[in-house]
Design a protein around this motif. Sequence first.
Motif, PDB file in Angstrom:
ATOM      1  N   GLU A 182       0.835  -1.212   0.000  1.00  0.00           N
ATOM      2  CA  GLU A 182       0.000   0.000   0.000  1.00  0.00           C
ATOM      3  C   GLU A 182       0.868   1.259   0.000  1.00  0.00           C
ATOM      4  O   GLU A 182       0.588   2.217  -0.709  1.00  0.00           O
ATOM      5  CB  GLU A 182      -0.908   0.017   1.235  1.00  0.00           C
ATOM      6  CG  GLU A 182      -1.962  -1.067   1.236  1.00  0.00           C
ATOM      7  CD  GLU A 182      -3.221  -0.638   0.482  1.00  0.00           C
ATOM      8  OE1 GLU A 182      -3.687   0.487   0.710  1.00  0.00           O
ATOM      9  OE2 GLU A 182      -3.716  -1.428  -0.327  1.00  0.00           O
ATOM     10  N   LYS A 187       2.345   1.813  -3.339  1.00  0.00           N
ATOM     11  CA  LYS A 187       1.332   2.291  -4.267  1.00  0.00           C
ATOM     12  C   LYS A 187       1.121   3.788  -4.091  1.00  0.00           C
ATOM     13  O   LYS A 187       0.840   4.495  -5.054  1.00  0.00           O
ATOM     14  CB  LYS A 187       0.015   1.555  -4.017  1.00  0.00           C
ATOM     15  CG  LYS A 187      -0.508   0.851  -5.256  1.00  0.00           C
ATOM     16  CD  LYS A 187      -1.903   0.357  -5.002  1.00  0.00           C
ATOM     17  CE  LYS A 187      -1.987  -1.154  -5.129  1.00  0.00           C
ATOM     18  NZ  LYS A 187      -3.231  -1.685  -4.567  1.00  0.00           N
ATOM     19  N   ALA A 188       1.266   4.257  -2.860  1.00  0.00           N
ATOM     20  CA  ALA A 188       1.033   5.677  -2.603  1.00  0.00           C
ATOM     21  C   ALA A 188       2.255   6.521  -2.918  1.00  0.00           C
ATOM     22  O   ALA A 188       2.124   7.650  -3.374  1.00  0.00           O
ATOM     23  CB  ALA A 188       0.599   5.874  -1.154  1.00  0.00           C
ATOM     24  N   TYR A 244       4.633   4.713  -7.193  1.00  0.00           N
ATOM     25  CA  TYR A 244       3.618   4.009  -7.983  1.00  0.00           C
ATOM     26  C   TYR A 244       4.224   3.173  -9.102  1.00  0.00           C
ATOM     27  O   TYR A 244       3.862   2.019  -9.292  1.00  0.00           O
ATOM     28  CB  TYR A 244       2.626   5.023  -8.548  1.00  0.00           C
ATOM     29  CG  TYR A 244       1.437   4.383  -9.202  1.00  0.00           C
ATOM     30  CD1 TYR A 244       0.451   3.803  -8.423  1.00  0.00           C
ATOM     31  CD2 TYR A 244       1.302   4.346 -10.570  1.00  0.00           C
ATOM     32  CE1 TYR A 244      -0.649   3.206  -9.002  1.00  0.00           C
ATOM     33  CE2 TYR A 244       0.207   3.752 -11.168  1.00  0.00           C
ATOM     34  CZ  TYR A 244      -0.763   3.192 -10.375  1.00  0.00           C
ATOM     35  OH  TYR A 244      -1.841   2.595 -10.959  1.00  0.00           O
ATOM     36  N   LYS A 253       3.989  -0.882  -9.606  1.00  0.00           N
ATOM     37  CA  LYS A 253       3.448  -1.558 -10.779  1.00  0.00           C
ATOM     38  C   LYS A 253       4.423  -2.618 -11.280  1.00  0.00           C
ATOM     39  O   LYS A 253       4.037  -3.708 -11.659  1.00  0.00           O
ATOM     40  CB  LYS A 253       3.174  -0.541 -11.888  1.00  0.00           C
ATOM     41  CG  LYS A 253       1.716  -0.182 -11.931  1.00  0.00           C
ATOM     42  CD  LYS A 253       1.226   0.570 -13.152  1.00  0.00           C
ATOM     43  CE  LYS A 253       2.202   0.910 -14.220  1.00  0.00           C
ATOM     44  NZ  LYS A 253       1.666   1.801 -15.227  1.00  0.00           N
ATOM     45  N   LEU A 270      -4.189   6.157   3.045  1.00  0.00           N
ATOM     46  CA  LEU A 270      -3.368   6.323   1.835  1.00  0.00           C
ATOM     47  C   LEU A 270      -4.201   6.444   0.560  1.00  0.00           C
ATOM     48  O   LEU A 270      -3.668   6.649  -0.510  1.00  0.00           O
ATOM     49  CB  LEU A 270      -2.414   5.139   1.690  1.00  0.00           C
ATOM     50  CG  LEU A 270      -1.344   5.001   2.768  1.00  0.00           C
ATOM     51  CD1 LEU A 270      -0.533   3.739   2.534  1.00  0.00           C
ATOM     52  CD2 LEU A 270      -0.429   6.210   2.775  1.00  0.00           C
ATOM     53  N   THR A 289      -3.687   9.579  -1.885  1.00  0.00           N
ATOM     54  CA  THR A 289      -2.420   9.586  -2.622  1.00  0.00           C
ATOM     55  C   THR A 289      -2.427   8.529  -3.714  1.00  0.00           C
ATOM     56  O   THR A 289      -1.964   8.772  -4.830  1.00  0.00           O
ATOM     57  CB  THR A 289      -1.247   9.299  -1.672  1.00  0.00           C
ATOM     58  OG1 THR A 289      -1.647   9.593  -0.352  1.00  0.00           O
ATOM     59  CG2 THR A 289      -0.029  10.090  -2.055  1.00  0.00           C
ATOM     60  N   GLN A 290      -2.958   7.358  -3.384  1.00  0.00           N
ATOM     61  CA  GLN A 290      -2.995   6.286  -4.382  1.00  0.00           C
ATOM     62  C   GLN A 290      -3.881   6.667  -5.558  1.00  0.00           C
ATOM     63  O   GLN A 290      -3.544   6.417  -6.705  1.00  0.00           O
ATOM     64  CB  GLN A 290      -3.514   4.996  -3.746  1.00  0.00           C
ATOM     65  CG  GLN A 290      -2.555   4.411  -2.740  1.00  0.00           C
ATOM     66  CD  GLN A 290      -3.130   3.213  -2.033  1.00  0.00           C
ATOM     67  OE1 GLN A 290      -4.289   2.870  -2.219  1.00  0.00           O
ATOM     68  NE2 GLN A 290      -2.321   2.572  -1.212  1.00  0.00           N
ATOM     69  N   ASN A 350      -2.078   8.931  -7.881  1.00  0.00           N
ATOM     70  CA  ASN A 350      -1.131   8.188  -8.718  1.00  0.00           C
ATOM     71  C   ASN A 350      -1.840   7.482  -9.861  1.00  0.00           C
ATOM     72  O   ASN A 350      -1.353   7.461 -10.988  1.00  0.00           O
ATOM     73  CB  ASN A 350      -0.388   7.147  -7.879  1.00  0.00           C
ATOM     74  CG  ASN A 350       0.658   7.777  -7.006  1.00  0.00           C
ATOM     75  OD1 ASN A 350       1.249   8.786  -7.375  1.00  0.00           O
ATOM     76  ND2 ASN A 350       0.876   7.212  -5.849  1.00  0.00           N
ATOM     77  N   GLU A 351      -2.997   6.887  -9.545  1.00  0.00           N
ATOM     78  CA  GLU A 351      -3.737   6.187 -10.594  1.00  0.00           C
ATOM     79  C   GLU A 351      -4.201   7.155 -11.670  1.00  0.00           C
ATOM     80  O   GLU A 351      -4.161   6.845 -12.859  1.00  0.00           O
ATOM     81  CB  GLU A 351      -4.941   5.458  -9.990  1.00  0.00           C
ATOM     82  CG  GLU A 351      -4.566   4.109  -9.431  1.00  0.00           C
ATOM     83  CD  GLU A 351      -5.648   3.518  -8.538  1.00  0.00           C
ATOM     84  OE1 GLU A 351      -6.834   3.846  -8.745  1.00  0.00           O
ATOM     85  OE2 GLU A 351      -5.290   2.748  -7.635  1.00  0.00           O
ATOM     86  N   ASP A 397      -1.357   7.989 -13.854  1.00  0.00           N
ATOM     87  CA  ASP A 397      -1.077   6.860 -14.730  1.00  0.00           C
ATOM     88  C   ASP A 397      -2.070   6.821 -15.889  1.00  0.00           C
ATOM     89  O   ASP A 397      -1.706   6.566 -17.032  1.00  0.00           O
ATOM     90  CB  ASP A 397      -1.143   5.569 -13.909  1.00  0.00           C
ATOM     91  CG  ASP A 397      -0.483   4.425 -14.635  1.00  0.00           C
ATOM     92  OD1 ASP A 397       0.630   4.633 -15.139  1.00  0.00           O
ATOM     93  OD2 ASP A 397      -1.087   3.345 -14.709  1.00  0.00           O
ATOM     94  N   THR A 414       5.948  11.414 -15.107  1.00  0.00           N
ATOM     95  CA  THR A 414       5.016  11.740 -14.038  1.00  0.00           C
ATOM     96  C   THR A 414       4.954  13.240 -13.763  1.00  0.00           C
ATOM     97  O   THR A 414       3.899  13.758 -13.415  1.00  0.00           O
ATOM     98  CB  THR A 414       5.463  11.012 -12.752  1.00  0.00           C
ATOM     99  OG1 THR A 414       6.050   9.771 -13.142  1.00  0.00           O
ATOM    100  CG2 THR A 414       4.301  10.766 -11.836  1.00  0.00           C
TER     101      THR A 414
END
Lengths: 209, 227
Positions: free
Chosen positions: A89, A92-93, A96, A100, B31, B34-35, B38-39, B42, B57
């Motif tokens: 997690e 991922k934060a 990234y 992946k 989190l 933030t995630q 990022n997604e 992406d 990025t």
Amino acid sequence: MNLFSAKNKEILLAPISKKNPVIVQMLGICSALAVTAKLEPSIVMAVSVVVVIAFANVIISLIRKTIPNRIRIIVQLVVAAVLVTLVSEVLKAYAYDMSKQLSVFIGLILTNCILMGRMEAFGLNNGPWEAFLDGVGHGAGYGLILIIVGFFRELLGSGTLLGIKVIPQIFYNWGYVNNGLMILPPMALITIAVIIWVHRARNKDLQEK
Amino acid sequence: MNKESNLYTVIYAGVLVIVVAAALAFTNQALKETQKKNEDIDKKIQILRCLNVTANTKEVEAKYDELIKESFLVNKDGSKAEGDAFKEDIAKAYANGTALPVFVAKVDGATKYVFAMRGTGLWGPIWGYLSLNDDKNTVFGTDFSNAGETPGLGAEISTSKFSSQFAGKQIFKNGEFKSIAIVKPGKTAEGQDYVDGISGGTITSQGANRMIYDSLNNYVEFIKQNN
């Protein structure tokens, strides 16, 4: 109490060379093959494994007197699974791209033989500080091999280090070619074998009679 | 207290599970934002890649805002729908045939239309974006992503070697929607444009083939009515 007594130093440092989990105990080879095509993921994997093993060992050590013997493996698995999920997690934060790339392998830390082995063999029977040192030591021993393998595979396979070109263009002009085979998993096995060879040649006491 | 009694074991396991669940739920919530960011980044990188624009990025936000002029949602019957095209859940959109995202971009002065695609590969979902030139027929670029296809085999659909084959292919033949076929390398497809699939990634290639057809089929009415 001496935090870095001779015994504790031994716990921390032995797994880096004489009791190295990868090249002496032959554990965790699978993930060492998979993530080492480039140096950067090797480093991230190494750090993740150090964190996971150290904290898993500490947590198991802290609750070792309460764990019912019959479900101890399940408890270890749960603790390890939580830590792996947390690492995944956090990556991922905050990293990234890395998460992946490593997605499958971060999950596979859980099945890393070193992790379960250290909790069962060490965390369950020792105090938290020793368990922490043991975890860091084994994680570092594993990570060190990963980084060495990653270094050579990226250098010889792609001519780069951490994505930066290090082999000068003039070499290519003279006919030097990157060895594409180095990127494939089998060459990681051979690289590890070479490391083992060098390591045993320098440590005669490890050689089987 | 007897550590080996059944009652103790059951209670221990129960407490452990609750503590663990609480810890994981807390991290996940803490989190999440933030995630999500990022997604989103992406996703923007993927959309730009299908327009043959590479961005890292840091620069992606600026480039995305510069190139993408307009985005909206359309239904399968060609009518427009309410909502934010970027935030729309594509999986749900395809299940209902409503609210399908369309992005309109301007690259070097020419208008491009970006359509979202979604399908299934061998192990899990695959998705991607396809951009058309302003004739709304010729493909400008594509990008494919996968969640868990086999590295080196099916996952090769995410490489530019695969996705760059689509540029210049046409999805309509004589005014009829034909899609673009993905065929075994060396084979051909009758009556439609085709590209080579991935050797050793047959199921993923077939999935991508179906994905292109099914996804674009949803947009056909919209594409036709604007011609």
